[in-house]
Every structure is written in C-alpha cells, then in structure tokens.
Design a protein around this motif. Structure first.
Motif, PDB file in Angstrom:
ATOM      1  N   GLU A   3      36.737 -10.121  15.391  1.00  0.00           N
ATOM      2  CA  GLU A   3      35.653 -10.745  14.631  1.00  0.00           C
ATOM      3  C   GLU A   3      34.303 -10.331  15.206  1.00  0.00           C
ATOM      4  O   GLU A   3      33.353 -10.090  14.468  1.00  0.00           O
ATOM      5  CB  GLU A   3      35.793 -12.273  14.678  1.00  0.00           C
ATOM      6  CG  GLU A   3      35.054 -12.926  13.515  1.00  0.00           C
ATOM      7  CD  GLU A   3      35.140 -14.452  13.560  1.00  0.00           C
ATOM      8  OE1 GLU A   3      36.003 -14.979  14.274  1.00  0.00           O
ATOM      9  OE2 GLU A   3      34.322 -15.087  12.895  1.00  0.00           O
ATOM     10  N   CYS A   4      34.247 -10.223  16.552  1.00  0.00           N
ATOM     11  CA  CYS A   4      33.012  -9.775  17.209  1.00  0.00           C
ATOM     12  C   CYS A   4      32.614  -8.388  16.716  1.00  0.00           C
ATOM     13  O   CYS A   4      31.458  -8.142  16.388  1.00  0.00           O
ATOM     14  CB  CYS A   4      33.199  -9.713  18.734  1.00  0.00           C
ATOM     15  SG  CYS A   4      32.681 -11.212  19.559  1.00  0.00           S
ATOM     16  N   LEU A   7      31.334  -8.543  13.217  1.00  0.00           N
ATOM     17  CA  LEU A   7      29.987  -9.127  13.161  1.00  0.00           C
ATOM     18  C   LEU A   7      28.944  -8.156  13.696  1.00  0.00           C
ATOM     19  O   LEU A   7      27.805  -8.113  13.201  1.00  0.00           O
ATOM     20  CB  LEU A   7      29.937 -10.447  13.946  1.00  0.00           C
ATOM     21  CG  LEU A   7      30.639 -11.638  13.295  1.00  0.00           C
ATOM     22  CD1 LEU A   7      30.516 -12.887  14.169  1.00  0.00           C
ATOM     23  CD2 LEU A   7      30.074 -11.946  11.912  1.00  0.00           C
ATOM     24  N   GLU A   8      29.329  -7.369  14.712  1.00  0.00           N
ATOM     25  CA  GLU A   8      28.394  -6.353  15.228  1.00  0.00           C
ATOM     26  C   GLU A   8      28.019  -5.363  14.132  1.00  0.00           C
ATOM     27  O   GLU A   8      26.860  -5.005  13.953  1.00  0.00           O
ATOM     28  CB  GLU A   8      29.037  -5.573  16.405  1.00  0.00           C
ATOM     29  CG  GLU A   8      28.883  -6.232  17.753  1.00  0.00           C
ATOM     30  CD  GLU A   8      27.461  -6.204  18.306  1.00  0.00           C
ATOM     31  OE1 GLU A   8      26.573  -5.538  17.730  1.00  0.00           O
ATOM     32  OE2 GLU A   8      27.225  -6.868  19.322  1.00  0.00           O
ATOM     33  N   GLU A  10      28.194  -5.885  10.933  1.00  0.00           N
ATOM     34  CA  GLU A  10      27.402  -6.626   9.934  1.00  0.00           C
ATOM     35  C   GLU A  10      25.955  -6.730  10.397  1.00  0.00           C
ATOM     36  O   GLU A  10      25.013  -6.524   9.620  1.00  0.00           O
ATOM     37  CB  GLU A  10      28.021  -8.020   9.752  1.00  0.00           C
ATOM     38  CG  GLU A  10      27.218  -8.980   8.895  1.00  0.00           C
ATOM     39  CD  GLU A  10      27.144  -8.589   7.436  1.00  0.00           C
ATOM     40  OE1 GLU A  10      27.993  -7.781   6.998  1.00  0.00           O
ATOM     41  OE2 GLU A  10      26.223  -9.042   6.752  1.00  0.00           O
ATOM     42  N   LYS A  11      25.786  -7.007  11.693  1.00  0.00           N
ATOM     43  CA  LYS A  11      24.442  -7.136  12.268  1.00  0.00           C
ATOM     44  C   LYS A  11      23.682  -5.805  12.120  1.00  0.00           C
ATOM     45  O   LYS A  11      22.522  -5.788  11.696  1.00  0.00           O
ATOM     46  CB  LYS A  11      24.565  -7.533  13.739  1.00  0.00           C
ATOM     47  CG  LYS A  11      23.235  -7.732  14.459  1.00  0.00           C
ATOM     48  CD  LYS A  11      23.474  -8.099  15.906  1.00  0.00           C
ATOM     49  CE  LYS A  11      22.357  -7.564  16.777  1.00  0.00           C
ATOM     50  NZ  LYS A  11      22.599  -7.765  18.204  1.00  0.00           N
ATOM     51  N   ARG A  14      22.607  -5.189   8.546  1.00  0.00           N
ATOM     52  CA  ARG A  14      21.466  -6.024   8.155  1.00  0.00           C
ATOM     53  C   ARG A  14      20.176  -5.494   8.775  1.00  0.00           C
ATOM     54  O   ARG A  14      19.127  -5.486   8.138  1.00  0.00           O
ATOM     55  CB  ARG A  14      21.684  -7.476   8.581  1.00  0.00           C
ATOM     56  CG  ARG A  14      22.633  -8.206   7.663  1.00  0.00           C
ATOM     57  CD  ARG A  14      22.795  -9.662   8.057  1.00  0.00           C
ATOM     58  NE  ARG A  14      23.800 -10.295   7.236  1.00  0.00           N
ATOM     59  CZ  ARG A  14      23.540 -11.002   6.141  1.00  0.00           C
ATOM     60  NH1 ARG A  14      22.310 -11.175   5.752  1.00  0.00           N
ATOM     61  NH2 ARG A  14      24.521 -11.537   5.441  1.00  0.00           N
ATOM     62  N   ILE A  15      20.264  -5.057  10.039  1.00  0.00           N
ATOM     63  CA  ILE A  15      19.063  -4.513  10.706  1.00  0.00           C
ATOM     64  C   ILE A  15      18.562  -3.293   9.945  1.00  0.00           C
ATOM     65  O   ILE A  15      17.362  -3.140   9.710  1.00  0.00           O
ATOM     66  CB  ILE A  15      19.362  -4.165  12.182  1.00  0.00           C
ATOM     67  CG1 ILE A  15      19.510  -5.450  12.991  1.00  0.00           C
ATOM     68  CG2 ILE A  15      18.268  -3.293  12.785  1.00  0.00           C
ATOM     69  CD1 ILE A  15      19.954  -5.256  14.430  1.00  0.00           C
ATOM     70  N   ARG A  17      19.038  -2.590   6.789  1.00  0.00           N
ATOM     71  CA  ARG A  17      18.494  -3.021   5.483  1.00  0.00           C
ATOM     72  C   ARG A  17      17.096  -3.602   5.660  1.00  0.00           C
ATOM     73  O   ARG A  17      16.208  -3.367   4.857  1.00  0.00           O
ATOM     74  CB  ARG A  17      19.397  -4.086   4.844  1.00  0.00           C
ATOM     75  CG  ARG A  17      20.493  -3.528   3.970  1.00  0.00           C
ATOM     76  CD  ARG A  17      20.920  -4.482   2.879  1.00  0.00           C
ATOM     77  NE  ARG A  17      21.143  -5.829   3.312  1.00  0.00           N
ATOM     78  CZ  ARG A  17      22.333  -6.315   3.689  1.00  0.00           C
ATOM     79  NH1 ARG A  17      23.378  -5.536   3.722  1.00  0.00           N
ATOM     80  NH2 ARG A  17      22.466  -7.575   4.047  1.00  0.00           N
ATOM     81  N   ILE A  18      16.934  -4.369   6.726  1.00  0.00           N
ATOM     82  CA  ILE A  18      15.628  -4.980   6.991  1.00  0.00           C
ATOM     83  C   ILE A  18      14.584  -3.901   7.273  1.00  0.00           C
ATOM     84  O   ILE A  18      13.456  -3.970   6.767  1.00  0.00           O
ATOM     85  CB  ILE A  18      15.712  -6.002   8.151  1.00  0.00           C
ATOM     86  CG1 ILE A  18      16.363  -7.281   7.640  1.00  0.00           C
ATOM     87  CG2 ILE A  18      14.344  -6.301   8.743  1.00  0.00           C
ATOM     88  CD1 ILE A  18      16.672  -8.295   8.715  1.00  0.00           C
ATOM     89  N   LYS A  21      13.639  -2.381   3.969  1.00  0.00           N
ATOM     90  CA  LYS A  21      12.807  -3.274   3.150  1.00  0.00           C
ATOM     91  C   LYS A  21      11.408  -3.406   3.737  1.00  0.00           C
ATOM     92  O   LYS A  21      10.427  -3.507   3.005  1.00  0.00           O
ATOM     93  CB  LYS A  21      13.473  -4.645   3.022  1.00  0.00           C
ATOM     94  CG  LYS A  21      14.698  -4.582   2.124  1.00  0.00           C
ATOM     95  CD  LYS A  21      15.375  -5.912   1.937  1.00  0.00           C
ATOM     96  CE  LYS A  21      16.581  -5.707   1.004  1.00  0.00           C
ATOM     97  NZ  LYS A  21      17.280  -6.933   0.693  1.00  0.00           N
ATOM     98  N   ARG A  22      11.317  -3.346   5.048  1.00  0.00           N
ATOM     99  CA  ARG A  22       9.995  -3.418   5.688  1.00  0.00           C
ATOM    100  C   ARG A  22       9.195  -2.160   5.326  1.00  0.00           C
ATOM    101  O   ARG A  22       8.000  -2.234   5.047  1.00  0.00           O
ATOM    102  CB  ARG A  22      10.142  -3.504   7.202  1.00  0.00           C
ATOM    103  CG  ARG A  22       9.116  -4.428   7.836  1.00  0.00           C
ATOM    104  CD  ARG A  22       9.320  -4.609   9.290  1.00  0.00           C
ATOM    105  NE  ARG A  22       9.799  -5.938   9.577  1.00  0.00           N
ATOM    106  CZ  ARG A  22      10.564  -6.243  10.617  1.00  0.00           C
ATOM    107  NH1 ARG A  22      10.992  -5.312  11.436  1.00  0.00           N
ATOM    108  NH2 ARG A  22      10.941  -7.484  10.828  1.00  0.00           N
ATOM    109  N   GLN A  24       9.556  -0.402   2.613  1.00  0.00           N
ATOM    110  CA  GLN A  24       9.164  -0.532   1.203  1.00  0.00           C
ATOM    111  C   GLN A  24       7.965  -1.467   1.075  1.00  0.00           C
ATOM    112  O   GLN A  24       7.049  -1.229   0.290  1.00  0.00           O
ATOM    113  CB  GLN A  24      10.335  -1.069   0.381  1.00  0.00           C
ATOM    114  CG  GLN A  24      11.452  -0.060   0.188  1.00  0.00           C
ATOM    115  CD  GLN A  24      12.737  -0.685  -0.331  1.00  0.00           C
ATOM    116  OE1 GLN A  24      12.832  -1.898  -0.502  1.00  0.00           O
ATOM    117  NE2 GLN A  24      13.735   0.136  -0.570  1.00  0.00           N
ATOM    118  N   THR A 151      16.727   6.752   3.425  1.00  0.00           N
ATOM    119  CA  THR A 151      17.330   7.072   2.129  1.00  0.00           C
ATOM    120  C   THR A 151      18.528   7.985   2.360  1.00  0.00           C
ATOM    121  O   THR A 151      18.525   8.805   3.258  1.00  0.00           O
ATOM    122  CB  THR A 151      16.329   7.779   1.204  1.00  0.00           C
ATOM    123  OG1 THR A 151      15.713   8.847   1.922  1.00  0.00           O
ATOM    124  CG2 THR A 151      15.258   6.818   0.763  1.00  0.00           C
TER     125      THR A 151
END
Lengths: 152, 109, 34
Positions: A3-4, A7-8, A10-11, A14-15, A17-18, A21-22, A24, A151
């Motif tokens: 699970e760790c 989650l790593e 996933e983290k 997300r980083i 993607r952020i 988005k920043r 953009q 991209t």
C-alpha cells in the motif's frame, strides 16, 4: 508495504499534475497581465495624442501571425467568399498567436523569463487579483514552470 | 510500526496535495473566466490592438502576415513534402465556416 | 477546396491551445533539419 508503494506512486502522480496545473496557471496569469497592460498602454497613448490611431495602421486582437524570411516567395490562393486561403511557401515559416506577440513586445514585463524590475513587478501585481499576486512574485523570482516539460 | 507511520504520513501528504490541486483548479477556472470577461468587455476591446510598428519591431526583417478570422476557423499545416522541383513545400490552409478571413501583409519595406 | 491531408497539424481559432502552434513550428523546423 504494498500500500505504501501504491501511495508513493499516487503521490508522485499528483505532484506532477500539480506542477502542470501551476504552469498552466502561470501562463494564464501572463496572458491577463499582457492583455491588460496593452489596453492601458493604448488608452494612455490615445489620451496623450488626443485621438485614436488610423484604423488601417492597427491590428485588432485576436489574431495569428505568420512570419517568414523576406526572401521567401509566398503563393496565395483565396476563395471568392474569402472563407478559404491556401498559402504555399518556398521556405520555412513560423506561426505565433497574439499573446506570444504581446510577450515579445514586453507586455508581460519579462516575467516569463524571470526578469522583472521591482517597478514593473508592482504594476504586474496590480493587474491580477490579490489571491494570485504570490504567483507573480514567484515568476519574478525565476520560479517559472515550463509547460513543455510536462506535455507528452 | 515504521511502515504504518510511513503509510499515515503518505495519506496525509496525499490529502494535502488533493486540496492544493482543487485550489489550483478553482484558480485556473476563475482566471479563464476573468480573461474571457476582460477580452469581451467593449471598452477593453476598443483598446485591444497593436500597431504595425509594434510588429515590425518584434520581428525585424521578416515578412509578416496577420490573420484575423472568426472563432472556429481552422488553420492546417501539412507535414512539409519534397516538391517535384526538389524543393520543400510548406503550406498553410485556412478554412472558415462562419465568415470571411482577413489577412494583412505587413512588411516594413 | 483541398481535402485535409492525413498528416497535418490543425489549430482552431479561439479553440486550440498555443502548444498546437508550437507543435507546428517544431514540425517545420524538424523538417528543415532533416
């Protein structure tokens, strides 16, 4: 432990993607600053000259720009209703949108390069809402996120 | 116990990242609407222009074509191909379904 | 009216992002380098 690991991953996703988005958001901020700066410049110029420039000497936004060498031969075919154009170039060309042109004119105060004088930074901040001022300061400090890096 | 702690930390970090991402989505959405409102405002539209001089100063020495076209106009550039005379062909095709396209040739000379 | 070629990059006015134009410029430059 499995699970760790999940989650790593996933983290990290997300980083990334952020970051994208920043980047953009930064681009949108530059667009708003450039546009509002242009409008202000033109308003001031017309006030000083007490008249607008001749309509035939200005190009209204939005537009697209094609630029090529002066030596390029351009063959242009136009439909009778002017709804279709075909250009043939015998040399390379580039295409830019109006926002790119505004940036080249300096309408975004060099923020896209992380080079902005303190005076221009103050003006740039006044052209965006307070909640986004920190992004403008960040860009002036060189925290530019290049969208191209993210991209596919 | 270490793995469990690490798991808890990761979950908390992911929650923070989720909040940050939502905040960015909201800001992006808001800014897109703001740019739309600003550019569609009649007063701003009146002053949303550049001059020939502005363009020539940025692209000094080039031949410039500006294209003003209705929304939805399609600009198409095929992959450059070798022509029959051994020279590469570069093409741009513009198609509008809702009104004429205006193209201006701007060459300082 | 020319039919759309299979291999072309398209940009829509007020519809496509700037990166489509950047892709066009890269394609032109790449072709020139090759």
């Amino acid at each position: 432990a499995q699970e760790c690991q999940n989650l790593e991953l996933e983290k990290q996703r997300r980083i990334e993607r952020i970051k994208q988005k920043r980047a953009q958001l930064q681009e949108l901020i530059l667009q708003q600053i450039a546009f509002k700066n242009l409008v202000q410049r033109n308003q001031q110029t017309e006030e000083e000259r007490k008249s607008p420039p001749p309509r035939s000497s200005v190009i209204q936004l939005p537009f697209i720009l094609l630029n090529t060498s002066v030596r390029t031969v351009i063959d242009c075919s136009i439909s009778s209703d002017k709804c279709e154009y075909l250009f043939n170039f015998d040399n390379t060309f580039e295409i830019h949108d109006d926002i790119e042109v505004l940036k080249r004119m300096g309408m975004s105060f060099g923020l896209e390069y992380g080079k902005c004088t303190p005076e221009n930074l103050k003006t740039a901040k006044s052209l965006v809402p307070k909640s986004l001022e920190s992004y403008v300061t960040g860009m002036a400090d060189g925290q530019i996120l290049n969208q191209e890096q993210f991209t596919c | 116990k270490e793995v469990l702690d690490h798991l808890q930390r990761l979950k908390a970090q992911i929650e923070d990242l989720e909040i940050k991402e939502k905040e960015l989505d909201q800001q992006k959405c808001w800014l897109q609407q703001s740019i739309k409102n600003i550019s569609e405002d009649p007063t701003n539209s009146r002053f949303a222009y550049i001059t020939h001089e502005d363009l020539c100063n940025c692209f000094s020495g080039d031949t410039l074509l500006t294209v003003l076209a209705p929304s939805g106009t399609q600009l198409e550039v095929p992959v450059p191909e070798m022509g029959q005379n051994g020279q590469k062909k570069y093409q741009v095709n513009l198609r509008s379904q809702s009104g004429p396209i205006q193209v201006l040739l701007i060459n300082k000379e | 009216s020319c039919p759309s070629p299979a291999s072309a990059i398209t940009y829509k006015f007020n519809g496509s992002p700037s990166k489509n134009l950047q892709a066009i410029n890269s394609m032109i430059k790449q072709g020139e380098r090759m």
